[in-house]
Design an enzyme around this catalytic site. Sequence first.
Site, short mmCIF file in Angstrom:
data_model
loop_
_atom_site.label_atom_id
_atom_site.label_comp_id
_atom_site.label_asym_id
_atom_site.label_seq_id
_atom_site.Cartn_x
_atom_site.Cartn_y
_atom_site.Cartn_z
N GLU A 34 -149.88 -73.98 -49.47
CA GLU A 34 -151.28 -73.58 -49.27
C GLU A 34 -152.24 -74.53 -50.00
O GLU A 34 -153.40 -74.67 -49.61
CB GLU A 34 -151.50 -72.14 -49.75
CG GLU A 34 -150.79 -71.09 -48.89
CD GLU A 34 -151.50 -70.73 -47.58
OE1 GLU A 34 -152.75 -70.68 -47.58
OE2 GLU A 34 -150.82 -70.52 -46.56
N TYR A 72 -148.43 -63.13 -49.15
CA TYR A 72 -147.90 -61.80 -48.86
C TYR A 72 -146.58 -61.58 -49.64
O TYR A 72 -146.23 -60.46 -49.97
CB TYR A 72 -147.59 -61.65 -47.37
CG TYR A 72 -148.75 -61.39 -46.44
CD1 TYR A 72 -150.08 -61.39 -46.89
CD2 TYR A 72 -148.52 -61.13 -45.09
CE1 TYR A 72 -151.13 -61.14 -46.01
CE2 TYR A 72 -149.56 -60.87 -44.21
CZ TYR A 72 -150.86 -60.89 -44.67
OH TYR A 72 -151.88 -60.63 -43.79
N GLY A 73 -145.85 -62.67 -49.87
CA GLY A 73 -144.49 -62.58 -50.39
C GLY A 73 -144.29 -61.75 -51.64
O GLY A 73 -143.35 -60.96 -51.73
N CYS A 78 -139.06 -68.48 -44.14
CA CYS A 78 -140.50 -68.31 -44.40
C CYS A 78 -141.15 -69.41 -43.60
O CYS A 78 -140.72 -70.57 -43.67
CB CYS A 78 -140.81 -68.45 -45.89
SG CYS A 78 -142.59 -68.58 -46.22
N THR A 79 -142.16 -69.06 -42.83
CA THR A 79 -142.71 -70.05 -41.90
C THR A 79 -143.46 -71.19 -42.62
O THR A 79 -143.77 -72.20 -42.01
CB THR A 79 -143.63 -69.38 -40.87
OG1 THR A 79 -144.59 -68.56 -41.56
CG2 THR A 79 -142.82 -68.52 -39.91
N HIS A 80 -143.74 -71.01 -43.91
CA HIS A 80 -144.33 -72.11 -44.68
C HIS A 80 -143.30 -73.21 -44.99
O HIS A 80 -143.68 -74.36 -45.20
CB HIS A 80 -144.86 -71.61 -46.02
CG HIS A 80 -146.18 -70.91 -45.96
ND1 HIS A 80 -146.33 -69.65 -45.43
CD2 HIS A 80 -147.42 -71.28 -46.39
CE1 HIS A 80 -147.60 -69.27 -45.54
NE2 HIS A 80 -148.28 -70.24 -46.12
N ASP A 101 -150.15 -65.08 -39.55
CA ASP A 101 -149.38 -65.33 -40.78
C ASP A 101 -150.35 -65.07 -41.94
O ASP A 101 -151.56 -64.92 -41.73
CB ASP A 101 -148.90 -66.80 -40.79
CG ASP A 101 -148.16 -67.14 -42.08
OD1 ASP A 101 -147.24 -66.39 -42.46
OD2 ASP A 101 -148.50 -68.16 -42.72
N SER A 102 -149.81 -65.07 -43.16
CA SER A 102 -150.68 -64.91 -44.32
C SER A 102 -151.59 -66.14 -44.49
O SER A 102 -152.60 -66.04 -45.18
CB SER A 102 -149.84 -64.74 -45.58
OG SER A 102 -149.06 -65.91 -45.79
N CYS A 150 -144.78 -64.60 -39.49
CA CYS A 150 -144.66 -64.43 -40.93
C CYS A 150 -143.45 -63.53 -41.18
O CYS A 150 -143.43 -62.38 -40.74
CB CYS A 150 -145.93 -63.75 -41.47
SG CYS A 150 -145.83 -63.32 -43.21
N ASN A 151 -142.45 -64.09 -41.83
CA ASN A 151 -141.22 -63.32 -42.07
C ASN A 151 -141.49 -62.10 -42.94
O ASN A 151 -140.91 -61.03 -42.72
CB ASN A 151 -140.19 -64.20 -42.77
CG ASN A 151 -139.72 -65.33 -41.89
OD1 ASN A 151 -138.68 -65.23 -41.25
ND2 ASN A 151 -140.46 -66.41 -41.84
N1 DGL Z 1 -145.26 -67.51 -44.17
C1 DGL Z 1 -144.92 -66.23 -44.66
C2 DGL Z 1 -143.49 -65.84 -44.35
O1 DGL Z 1 -142.93 -66.33 -43.40
C3 DGL Z 1 -145.22 -65.84 -46.03
C4 DGL Z 1 -145.90 -66.31 -46.99
C5 DGL Z 1 -146.57 -65.55 -48.07
O2 DGL Z 1 -145.94 -65.31 -49.11
O3 DGL Z 1 -147.72 -65.27 -47.87
O4 DGL Z 1 -142.91 -65.03 -45.02
#
Ligand code: DGL
Length: 267
Positions: free
Chosen positions: A153, A42-43, A185-187, A10-11, A74-75
């Site tokens: 984060e 990453y988003g 989003c996994t967060h 994931d990011s 990570c989606n």
């Molecule tokens: N956890 C990541 C996801 O599922 C993304 C987070 C990010 O923006 O880095 O998309």
Amino acid sequence: MDDRPIGMFDSGFGGLTVARALIDLLPGEDLVYFGDTARYPYGPRPLDEVRDFALQVTKLLVERHDVKMVVVACNTAAAAALDLLRFECEVPVVSVVDPGARALVRATRSGRVGVIGTVGTIGSGAYQRAVRATRAPVELSCAACPGFVEFVERGETDSEQVHVLAERLLAPLVEAKVDSLLLGCTHYPFLARTIGDVMGREVVLVSSADETAFEVRAILADTGLGRRSAAKGNHRFVSSGDVAWFRALGSRLLGPELDGVEGWEWG
Ligand code: DGL
């Protein structure tokens, strides 16, 4: 049978929601988790850039850590790069998107469903396609939630500020009267209390973590890639950013399995 570890990335910390589900479901499997915290989030990045990052991390897991499977936890990375990763990799690549979409359409009673994710994920149309592919007769509303990942984060999962942001970003979904909301989003499962408060207790929050772990188990069974030994698996965590912070926040979010973190520097 194959004793190599499962790779996951994931990011940053978000994929730990998927790691938790995987460790619980498959306690005998070894795991290498990579959090690309030096380059999160990453988003908001262009999908091309995320695609390059995802390929680089996947190659690192396969070539350096000799993993037998890659779980894209990570989606955003899955939305940007899943087809490419499957094309480039000799090992199976599993994403959170299709399992999440399946779990979402199973959860709804009214047929009004929602997905929230990063700007990259929602803008890519990946969930719109994945939900359509289930052929379930549902009405889908989507919303990007920029800023949520940064709160997680920083370890700020239940503050007044995140609540205020959630009220603003989730308003269209409250308006659409969805009865099930996929945390795409996994967060976001780390913000479940705040999201649940804003959406209302009657709305089912769906996380792709468990469903993804079931998919991994099914693939291991189908391909014969499961680990031979019955002993408890070994779990390694690697971060491209601040290792001490990854350990401190990561162990709070994941639990005692995260008791050491290795560093990695992109050259
Ligand atoms: N956890 C990541 C996801 O599922 C993304 C987070 C990010 O923006 O880095 O998309």
